[in-house]
Design an enzyme around this catalytic site. Sequence first.
Site, short mmCIF file in Angstrom:
data_model
loop_
_atom_site.label_atom_id
_atom_site.label_comp_id
_atom_site.label_asym_id
_atom_site.label_seq_id
_atom_site.Cartn_x
_atom_site.Cartn_y
_atom_site.Cartn_z
N GLU A 92 5.52 -11.06 6.46
CA GLU A 92 6.62 -10.31 7.08
C GLU A 92 7.50 -11.23 7.92
OE1 GLU A 92 5.25 -6.70 8.95
OE2 GLU A 92 4.49 -5.89 7.06
N GLU A 109 0.72 -5.27 0.83
CA GLU A 109 0.41 -4.24 1.82
C GLU A 109 0.99 -2.93 1.32
OE1 GLU A 109 1.14 -4.93 5.99
OE2 GLU A 109 0.63 -7.06 5.84
#
Length: 508
Positions: A177, A308
Amino acid sequence: MPSTAPTAVIDLDLPGPVVSRHVYGHFAEHLGRCIYGGFWVGEDSPVPNVRGIRTDVVQALRAMHIPNLRWPGGCFADDYHWRDGIGPRDQRPRMVNSHWGDVVEDNSFGTHEFMDLCELLGADPYVSGNIGSGSVREMSEWIEYLTRGDDSPMAALRRSNGRDEPWRVPFWGLGNEAWGCGGHLRAEQFASMARQYGTYVRNHGDNTVYRIAAGAAEDDYHWTETLMRSFDDLTGPDSRPGPFQAISFHYYTMTGSWGDKGSATRFTTDEWYLALSRAAHVDELLTRHSTVMDRYDPHQKVGLVLDEWGTWWNVEPGTNPGFLYQQNGLRDALVAAVHFDAFHRHADRLVMANIAQTVNVLQAMILTDPDTGALVLTPTYHVFEMNTAHHDAHALTVHLRDVPTTHAGDRPFPTISASATVTDDTALVSLSNLHAQDATTLVLDLRGRDVTGHTARILTAPSLESHNTPAAPTAVAPTTHDGVRPHPRGLQVDLPAHAYVTVSLDLA
């Protein structure tokens, strides 16, 4: 309701791309009770363990054929410095886990413990390297420490810590991220860094690393396009990806906002449909990210990784909000089933997916009671276990016809989801009836090969809110399904309301 029976047409003699077992991957972050109290109890714990790793957790995950495990994060990965987690445990430095509860981490579970865990599980390690606060040298030395077999400096350091032979590490994440907790970088910044860091994650000996660059949040197609543009030319049939071989993205399912995500066990029928429709949205995301990649990589040399995914609800009342502990019910199981159907349809580009997370965090496979030590298998666990025959099988196209619909918000929503795979002499068909109240019967129109036998299993429960607890560990658990009968075009399958069914076919 349609006037004719819903039908799934499947050409059993037209196998498509292989559904990699790695799309059934998992994720374990230093977050809440995932590692500590989940996987790791310590060697002195009264809970049965092997070198500190909880035995019943390992046994449960081996039974569902866990293919890979992503570690140490997540957001934690870009704060993690691997040298803090090697050597004698009582001499390891402590750190603050600023992302998840602002608690002190003692680093007692580090590289050797994780690799030991993967060996016990029979799972491939997927290590997430630190780009956000780390250095190129730090990452380069970690892969050397793990995988080099001669007398190099890092191999010698590993041996001094008790491991003579190198490990095999097939998957490596370049950051996490990077648009958020991994550094708040712009896509163009990160693309350059991914090329640089990936260059120094070297192949040592016979260990070949598949490098995965941290990708987009949900529908940020600009991020994916920027990473694809950073490759050298991929249009030729003999061209190869450069410093990394895959791009990831993340997508979570919830019924509310990030500030109030909704409850895992207390929801309306409208929220039931909203959750399932948002889960089904992953198909559009996979399609659009793949389309961007196809423009630059028509031969599909670069993989797409959803490392994810899963439901994200408000934490259970009375628990630490930074530990992300949530219950896991029948609705979560069907969310997983909808995702898997999409994964099978995108097997040509999707090479891996990792549900968040394996134990005690978000949409977990396993919940452990911190007081009694009891272990509970969640409904999501059972969907994973029921799908093991899809691992490394060939995808089959499923044509659904006359499917009942309802509404999720102001949009029509089909209430049947399906996918199928085939091997040499067997096929597995997955069917979900997502309708909250209505049962239906579906015709499997099976073409191209003779079906010589079948068996079926079902996962359902009386209530939409049903979930497993230490007091009722099998409230939602699979059973044999006897609602499958011959039909002139193949088979006829009874689908109760809010149910997941797998039909295994023996083929001539």
